[in-house]
Design a protein around this motif. Structure first.
Motif, PDB file in Angstrom:
ATOM      1  N   PRO A 168      19.594  16.483 -21.292  1.00  0.00           N
ATOM      2  CA  PRO A 168      18.552  17.311 -20.677  1.00  0.00           C
ATOM      3  C   PRO A 168      18.064  16.684 -19.376  1.00  0.00           C
ATOM      4  O   PRO A 168      18.058  15.456 -19.234  1.00  0.00           O
ATOM      5  CB  PRO A 168      17.425  17.314 -21.711  1.00  0.00           C
ATOM      6  CG  PRO A 168      17.974  16.635 -22.920  1.00  0.00           C
ATOM      7  CD  PRO A 168      19.132  15.805 -22.512  1.00  0.00           C
ATOM      8  N   ILE A 169      17.703  17.540 -18.449  1.00  0.00           N
ATOM      9  CA  ILE A 169      17.183  17.052 -17.170  1.00  0.00           C
ATOM     10  C   ILE A 169      15.699  17.381 -17.096  1.00  0.00           C
ATOM     11  O   ILE A 169      15.315  18.539 -17.252  1.00  0.00           O
ATOM     12  CB  ILE A 169      17.900  17.723 -15.984  1.00  0.00           C
ATOM     13  CG1 ILE A 169      19.401  17.391 -16.015  1.00  0.00           C
ATOM     14  CG2 ILE A 169      17.299  17.270 -14.656  1.00  0.00           C
ATOM     15  CD1 ILE A 169      20.209  18.110 -14.964  1.00  0.00           C
ATOM     16  N   THR A 170      14.881  16.352 -16.905  1.00  0.00           N
ATOM     17  CA  THR A 170      13.459  16.606 -16.640  1.00  0.00           C
ATOM     18  C   THR A 170      13.112  15.954 -15.315  1.00  0.00           C
ATOM     19  O   THR A 170      13.624  14.893 -14.982  1.00  0.00           O
ATOM     20  CB  THR A 170      12.553  16.018 -17.733  1.00  0.00           C
ATOM     21  OG1 THR A 170      13.177  14.838 -18.248  1.00  0.00           O
ATOM     22  CG2 THR A 170      12.344  17.002 -18.854  1.00  0.00           C
ATOM     23  N   TYR A 171      12.298  16.658 -14.544  1.00  0.00           N
ATOM     24  CA  TYR A 171      12.015  16.192 -13.193  1.00  0.00           C
ATOM     25  C   TYR A 171      10.744  15.380 -13.146  1.00  0.00           C
ATOM     26  O   TYR A 171       9.809  15.606 -13.898  1.00  0.00           O
ATOM     27  CB  TYR A 171      11.911  17.389 -12.251  1.00  0.00           C
ATOM     28  CG  TYR A 171      13.202  18.148 -12.138  1.00  0.00           C
ATOM     29  CD1 TYR A 171      14.273  17.611 -11.441  1.00  0.00           C
ATOM     30  CD2 TYR A 171      13.342  19.375 -12.763  1.00  0.00           C
ATOM     31  CE1 TYR A 171      15.458  18.297 -11.351  1.00  0.00           C
ATOM     32  CE2 TYR A 171      14.526  20.079 -12.670  1.00  0.00           C
ATOM     33  CZ  TYR A 171      15.582  19.531 -11.968  1.00  0.00           C
ATOM     34  OH  TYR A 171      16.756  20.201 -11.876  1.00  0.00           O
ATOM     35  N   GLY A 172      10.691  14.423 -12.267  1.00  0.00           N
ATOM     36  CA  GLY A 172       9.476  13.631 -12.102  1.00  0.00           C
ATOM     37  C   GLY A 172       9.757  12.474 -11.168  1.00  0.00           C
ATOM     38  O   GLY A 172      10.880  12.301 -10.685  1.00  0.00           O
ATOM     39  N   ASN A 173       8.719  11.668 -10.920  1.00  0.00           N
ATOM     40  CA  ASN A 173       8.890  10.566  -9.989  1.00  0.00           C
ATOM     41  C   ASN A 173       9.170   9.235 -10.661  1.00  0.00           C
ATOM     42  O   ASN A 173       9.464   8.245 -10.005  1.00  0.00           O
ATOM     43  CB  ASN A 173       7.663  10.441  -9.088  1.00  0.00           C
ATOM     44  CG  ASN A 173       7.591  11.607  -8.112  1.00  0.00           C
ATOM     45  OD1 ASN A 173       8.632  12.099  -7.667  1.00  0.00           O
ATOM     46  ND2 ASN A 173       6.387  12.071  -7.822  1.00  0.00           N
ATOM     47  N   GLU A 174       9.059   9.225 -12.000  1.00  0.00           N
ATOM     48  CA  GLU A 174       9.318   7.962 -12.702  1.00  0.00           C
ATOM     49  C   GLU A 174      10.822   7.673 -12.717  1.00  0.00           C
ATOM     50  O   GLU A 174      11.636   8.559 -12.554  1.00  0.00           O
ATOM     51  CB  GLU A 174       8.790   8.047 -14.140  1.00  0.00           C
ATOM     52  CG  GLU A 174       7.288   7.883 -14.228  1.00  0.00           C
ATOM     53  CD  GLU A 174       6.641   9.030 -14.973  1.00  0.00           C
ATOM     54  OE1 GLU A 174       6.753   9.038 -16.206  1.00  0.00           O
ATOM     55  OE2 GLU A 174       6.058   9.911 -14.303  1.00  0.00           O
ATOM     56  N   PRO A 175      11.170   6.405 -12.932  1.00  0.00           N
ATOM     57  CA  PRO A 175      12.564   5.974 -12.868  1.00  0.00           C
ATOM     58  C   PRO A 175      13.492   6.770 -13.794  1.00  0.00           C
ATOM     59  O   PRO A 175      14.617   7.053 -13.435  1.00  0.00           O
ATOM     60  CB  PRO A 175      12.525   4.514 -13.295  1.00  0.00           C
ATOM     61  CG  PRO A 175      11.099   4.105 -13.310  1.00  0.00           C
ATOM     62  CD  PRO A 175      10.240   5.290 -13.116  1.00  0.00           C
ATOM     63  N   ASN A 176      13.059   7.098 -14.989  1.00  0.00           N
ATOM     64  CA  ASN A 176      13.975   7.759 -15.900  1.00  0.00           C
ATOM     65  C   ASN A 176      13.880   9.281 -15.883  1.00  0.00           C
ATOM     66  O   ASN A 176      14.199   9.945 -16.856  1.00  0.00           O
ATOM     67  CB  ASN A 176      13.773   7.229 -17.320  1.00  0.00           C
ATOM     68  CG  ASN A 176      14.668   6.016 -17.550  1.00  0.00           C
ATOM     69  OD1 ASN A 176      15.623   5.807 -16.800  1.00  0.00           O
ATOM     70  ND2 ASN A 176      14.334   5.225 -18.551  1.00  0.00           N
ATOM     71  N   LEU A 177      13.463   9.806 -14.741  1.00  0.00           N
ATOM     72  CA  LEU A 177      13.412  11.255 -14.585  1.00  0.00           C
ATOM     73  C   LEU A 177      14.236  11.637 -13.353  1.00  0.00           C
ATOM     74  O   LEU A 177      14.459  10.814 -12.451  1.00  0.00           O
ATOM     75  CB  LEU A 177      11.967  11.720 -14.414  1.00  0.00           C
ATOM     76  CG  LEU A 177      11.091  11.556 -15.669  1.00  0.00           C
ATOM     77  CD1 LEU A 177       9.674  11.972 -15.360  1.00  0.00           C
ATOM     78  CD2 LEU A 177      11.662  12.355 -16.832  1.00  0.00           C
ATOM     79  N   ALA A 178      14.687  12.898 -13.335  1.00  0.00           N
ATOM     80  CA  ALA A 178      15.503  13.339 -12.204  1.00  0.00           C
ATOM     81  C   ALA A 178      14.622  13.576 -10.993  1.00  0.00           C
ATOM     82  O   ALA A 178      13.483  14.008 -11.126  1.00  0.00           O
ATOM     83  CB  ALA A 178      16.230  14.630 -12.574  1.00  0.00           C
ATOM     84  N   PRO A 179      15.113  13.277  -9.787  1.00  0.00           N
ATOM     85  CA  PRO A 179      14.336  13.505  -8.567  1.00  0.00           C
ATOM     86  C   PRO A 179      14.024  14.991  -8.409  1.00  0.00           C
ATOM     87  O   PRO A 179      14.881  15.842  -8.636  1.00  0.00           O
ATOM     88  CB  PRO A 179      15.244  13.010  -7.447  1.00  0.00           C
ATOM     89  CG  PRO A 179      16.603  12.936  -8.047  1.00  0.00           C
ATOM     90  CD  PRO A 179      16.422  12.699  -9.501  1.00  0.00           C
ATOM     91  N   VAL A 180      12.773  15.266  -8.018  1.00  0.00           N
ATOM     92  CA  VAL A 180      12.317  16.658  -7.930  1.00  0.00           C
ATOM     93  C   VAL A 180      13.162  17.458  -6.949  1.00  0.00           C
ATOM     94  O   VAL A 180      13.410  18.651  -7.148  1.00  0.00           O
ATOM     95  CB  VAL A 180      10.834  16.697  -7.518  1.00  0.00           C
ATOM     96  CG1 VAL A 180      10.345  18.126  -7.424  1.00  0.00           C
ATOM     97  CG2 VAL A 180      10.009  15.906  -8.521  1.00  0.00           C
ATOM     98  N   SER A 181      13.648  16.774  -5.904  1.00  0.00           N
ATOM     99  CA  SER A 181      14.391  17.512  -4.878  1.00  0.00           C
ATOM    100  C   SER A 181      15.642  18.182  -5.455  1.00  0.00           C
ATOM    101  O   SER A 181      16.111  19.191  -4.940  1.00  0.00           O
ATOM    102  CB  SER A 181      14.770  16.572  -3.727  1.00  0.00           C
ATOM    103  OG  SER A 181      15.490  15.470  -4.227  1.00  0.00           O
ATOM    104  N   TYR A 182      16.163  17.651  -6.564  1.00  0.00           N
ATOM    105  CA  TYR A 182      17.368  18.249  -7.143  1.00  0.00           C
ATOM    106  C   TYR A 182      17.096  19.663  -7.656  1.00  0.00           C
ATOM    107  O   TYR A 182      17.973  20.518  -7.652  1.00  0.00           O
ATOM    108  CB  TYR A 182      17.902  17.376  -8.279  1.00  0.00           C
ATOM    109  CG  TYR A 182      19.262  17.804  -8.779  1.00  0.00           C
ATOM    110  CD1 TYR A 182      20.414  17.485  -8.063  1.00  0.00           C
ATOM    111  CD2 TYR A 182      19.399  18.544  -9.946  1.00  0.00           C
ATOM    112  CE1 TYR A 182      21.655  17.889  -8.496  1.00  0.00           C
ATOM    113  CE2 TYR A 182      20.641  18.956 -10.397  1.00  0.00           C
ATOM    114  CZ  TYR A 182      21.770  18.623  -9.675  1.00  0.00           C
ATOM    115  OH  TYR A 182      22.995  19.016 -10.097  1.00  0.00           O
TER     116      TYR A 182
END
Ligand SMILES: Nc1ncnc2c1ncn2[C@@H]1O[C@H](COP(=O)(O)OP(=O)(O)OP(=O)(O)O)[C@@H](O)[C@H]1O
Ligand SMILES: [Mg+2]
Lengths: 340, 511
Positions: A168-182
């Protein structure tokens, strides 16, 4: 090349020859598939009305159609090139599954940024495509066989990589989250879904490539007569490898979009996508024996398939019956393509 | 209408888009006659015969068979009426054997319904024997030489036991001796009452074989004459509408410096290939010289050209020098870079991309020069094409015309145009006038002459000895892959060339 294929090609060229006397005839031919699309759109907009509300022509629905068409359409553009040089690529669906999985994994677990992910994933697509092309040309194995093998290989790697389950992909700014720009890949710009913009852009680029460049000429020439092309000094092997590489890259691009759309990368996605892509190409009037066909044709072919899917869905047709209808429409569309 | 007319075609019209291929063609065929059909490239001969054979369904006009009006709309109709055709462009399936091709679609069956191969092979033999064709019934057609393939087409037509046999340029790829054999077969058939329509651009053959001649021009009927009552000049006048003078232009031999030198060229074909071996072939061509290569079919003439053009890297040894420096040519691309060009004999298989426009066909080797960065310069391309089309008098409306729709001779001109466009130093020509009418032939000879005067070197393979003697400054003969003789223009006669080319198994050839 099989006997049947060779004879078919001779017939087709004869037919093509007697038909396409002038550029205007070609244009009428192209209009014909557009006509097919118009028929299906008209059908959809007439049939899909409920309580006085037109479900099909609803802007949100239309945007959905284009978005759904985009993945298949992007792959089909690559498939068109491959089929034009008289090849076939069965690995596109598996590449989509693999690249979607890898994209999710890189972002969620390996701290890759958007740009890094996109580049890495496209590179993987290119590599598989390159291998498809190199193995089939250098070892002279039919591309059907080679890509059948790489389909299995890519799918296997994808499942092995992720342990068989989706990431699963979840967006956020923390290291283990996908970059929001994606997540831009699943957004809209000026109301148009980004995948659709990608599809349109890619179609234009490759239509121009086929029409205006040397490379395009070579593609048609090789598909039409490989020996004559080689004797004319064309580096046939190189062009074919390039074509397969392009197809791999475009499949990977579709994989990136797929992951963004579903917010996950699943190794089991993209099964059967190769058949959808081939269907779009065939409906678009490209000859499976090579040398004849266009990108605009394929775009229309992909749209016909997409609108059809959407219409049957809106009409609440049973899922399994949908498949039956789709099969029938494919045959009908290809036959219509042929008739004068 | 003659009483003994077995076949009458009247007022036949046919258009392809805006091309009027036939505008009221006529033909009357008598029982047991050999009837020649003549006309320039694109006159409509093949189209008329395609109609008769059922390949073109929609035409206007009337067809009578033995006085009865018939309707031929499909190949099966023609076959049922006893009409068979030998195609100008071969229509065989390369992956199938000789026998399978001959019996394609009407294979003998066993009681179980499977193909009875034994009977098929047995029944194939008599046809191969009649044509003295030295190939196995089981051999794959794709592996045969063009000439052999053409004879397989003939065998196929014979096996249909037709009452009317159409032969569209059957000898264009045959050697002298094979042509002889074919003629014997034709004479026997005509004595048996088979009527034959014979299309050829070779005057000698027509005078030798036919009783009557029908001339066509621009899709129209011009006249039917008795062969005995006309001269060649009459015919040329009728066909072209004007007289053609000086078939072979005279040229002083001007020996420039050596352009291309070949030393001990040896070629071992890979196993399973139908190509012939070459052993220690050496020769040189000077600037402005036309060198002919004479030999029987299968002597290795085509192979010499193919090896020079880099088509068999890895199987070839020997030294090739261009303008004095040794070069390695391992692909057609490298050959083209050394300014060699190659007009192959098989225009359909090796020459043209039939489904694409003739313009694209012509510029294929030249696209690098005709593009800026990756993009094609369409206007320059079109101008170049039009220039070439004009200078070779290609009969087509524009460079956008699809190559497959041109008549056979015009297709050949397109191939020539392609290789002239790149302005080569050395021009390799394999049967360059195959299927080309007299008028155009004279033009091509003029062209060869002009190119030689510009200092280009030309190596020409031809099965027509008069053509070689008329055009070449020097002729080498080959036999079984070896050079067996060399003649200057002044000393070359057909007899000398033929005897040098048939050294065969004599010791001189072996040494
Ligand atoms: N399928 C086709 N589509 C369009 N034009 C065609 C087609 N077939 C033939 N033509 C045109 O019809 C004309 C007559 O062609 P045809 O092949 O009958 O000539 P031909 O007399 O056999 O010439 P050759 O001696 O060169 O073989 C030509 O101008 C040719 O371009
Ligand atoms: Mg012809």
């Amino acid at each position: 090349m099989s006997v049947v294929k060779r004879t078919i090609r001779i017939e087709e060229q004869g037919r093509e020859a007697s038909r396409a006397t002038g550029a205007w005839l070609q244009r009428v031919k192209r209009l014909q598939s557009v006509f097919g699309l118009a028929v299906i759109i008209t059908l959809a907009s007439v049939l899909c009305v409920r309580n006085g509300e037109n479900l099909f022509l609803n802007p949100v629905n239309l945007a959905n159609v284009v978005r759904a068409v985009s993945e298949n359409g992007i792959i089909a553009v690559g498939m068109t090139l491959v089929i034009l040089v008289a090849g076939i690529d069965l690995s596109v669906g598996a590449i989509l599954g693999l690249t979607a999985t890898v994209a999710a994994d890189l972002m969620m677990h390996k701290h890759f940024g958007t740009l890094g992910t996109v580049l890495a994933v496209l590179l993987i697509g290119a590599l598989i495509g390159l291998l498809n092309g190199a193995v089939s040309t250098k070892l002279s194995i039919q591309s059907f066989i080679v890509t059948l093998a790489s389909m299995s290989i890519a799918r296997g790697i994808a499942r092995f990589w992720s342990g068989g389950t989706g990431i699963p992909i979840t967006y956020g700014n923390e290291p283990n989250l996908a970059p929001v720009s994606y997540s831009l890949l699943s957004e809209r710009i000026a109301g148009i879904p980004v995948p659709a913009i990608c599809f349109i852009g890619i179609s234009i680029v490759f239509a121009a490539l086929l029409r205006y460049t040397r490379f395009g000429r070579y593609v048609y020439a090789i598909g039409g007569n490989e020996t004559a092309s080689r004797l004319s000094g064309i580096r046939v092997t190189r062009v074919k490898i390039a074509v397969f590489t392009i197809c791999g890259v475009l499949s990977a691009a579709a994989g990136l979009i797929h992951a963004a759309q579903l917010n996950q990368g699943s190794p089991n996605d993209g099964i059967g996508y190769e058949l959808n892509a081939i269907a779009a190409v065939a409906i678009g009037g490209t000859s499976l024996s090579g040398g004849i066909g266009t990108i605009p044709g394929t775009v229309v072919g992909a749209l016909i398939l997409g609108v059809l899917d959407n219409m049957l869905g809106l009409l609440n047709v049973n899922n399994n019956l949908q498949m039956v209808f789709k099969g029938l429409i494919i045959i009908a569309a290809v036959v219509l393509q042929r008739k004068k | 209408m003659g009483q003994d007319a077995v076949l009458t075609l009247d007022g036949i019209r046919k258009s392809f888009g805006n091309v009027h291929a036939l505008k009221g063609a006529r033909l009357e065929l008598r029982k047991g006659e050999v009837h020649a059909l003549m006309g320039e490239n694109g006159a409509g001969k093949s189209t008329l015969m395609n109609i008769l054979q059922g390949a073109v369904g929609d035409y206007e006009g009337e067809v009578f068979l033995s006085g009865k009006k018939v309707d031929i709309r499909a190949p099966l109709d023609a076959r049922r009426l006893g009409i068979a055709k030998i195609h100008q462009e071969l229509q065989l399936v390369p992956e199938l054997s000789v026998a399978e091709n001959i019996f394609l679609g009407r294979e003998p069956r066993t009681r179980l319904g499977t193909v009875d191969f034994k009977r098929m092979y047995r029944e194939t033999q008599p046809y191969l024997e009649a044509l003295e064709l030295p190939v196995k019934e089981t051999a794959k057609v794709g592996g045969l030489r063009l000439g052999e393939q053409q004879l397989v087409e003939v065998a196929k037509a014979l096996s249909l036991h037709a009452r009317i046999l159409i032969m569209d340029e059957p000898t264009s790829a045959l050697s002298e001796s094979e042509t002889r054999k074919l003629f014997q077969v034709i004479r026997r058939l005509s004595a048996e009452g088979v009527s034959i329509i014979y299309i050829s651009h070779r005057m000698e053959e027509i005078f030798e074989l036919s009783q009557r001649i029908t001339v066509m021009r621009d899709g129209e009927y011009i006249a039917t004459v008795n062969t005995r009552e006309v001269t060649k000049d009459d015919l040329v006048q009728m066909r072209v509408g004007r007289a053609v003078s000086d078939l072979y232009p005279f040229r002083e031999t001007s020996a420039g410096p050596v352009m291309l030198e070949v030393e001990r060229l040896t070629f071992h074909p890979p196993a399973g290939s139908a190509r012939k071996r070459l052993q220690d072939v050496s020769f040189a061509v000077r600037e402005g010289e036309v060198l002919g290569i004479a030999g029987l079919m299968g002597a290795g003439r085509t192979e010499i050209l193919e090896c020079l053009f880099g088509m068999h890297p890895g199987h070839t040894s020997g030294v090739i020098k261009v303008k004095g420096t040794e070069v390695r040519i391992r692909s057609p691309l490298e050959a083209i870079r050394h300014k060699l060009s190659f007009v192959t004999e098989d225009r359909k298989g090796q020459g043209l991309v039939l489904g694409r426009p003739i313009g694209e066909n012509m510029t294929l080797p030249l696209l690098r020069q005709l593009s800026r960065w990756l993009f094609l310069r369409f206007r320059d391309e079109e101008n170049e094409c039009r220039k070439q089309m004009e200078s070779l008098k290609v009969k087509a409306t524009s460079p956008a015309t699809v190559a497959g729709t041109l008549s056979g001779g015009n297709q050949q001109k397109v191939v020539l145009a392609r290789w002239l466009m790149m302005n080569p130093d050395v021009l390799l020509l394999d049967e360059p006038t195959r299927g080309i009418d007299v008028g155009a032939k004279a033009e091509i000879y003029q062209l060869i002459h002009r190119l030689a005067e510009q200092g280009k070197s030309i190596i020409m393979v031809s099965s027509e000895l008069p053509e070689l003697i008329g055009n070449c400054d020097r002729i080498v003969t080959v036999c079984e892959g070896r050079v067996t003789g060399e003649f200057m223009r002044a000393e070359a006669t057909p007899e000398k060339l033929l005897s040098a080319a048939t050294f065969r198994s004599e010791p001189a050839c072996q040494s």
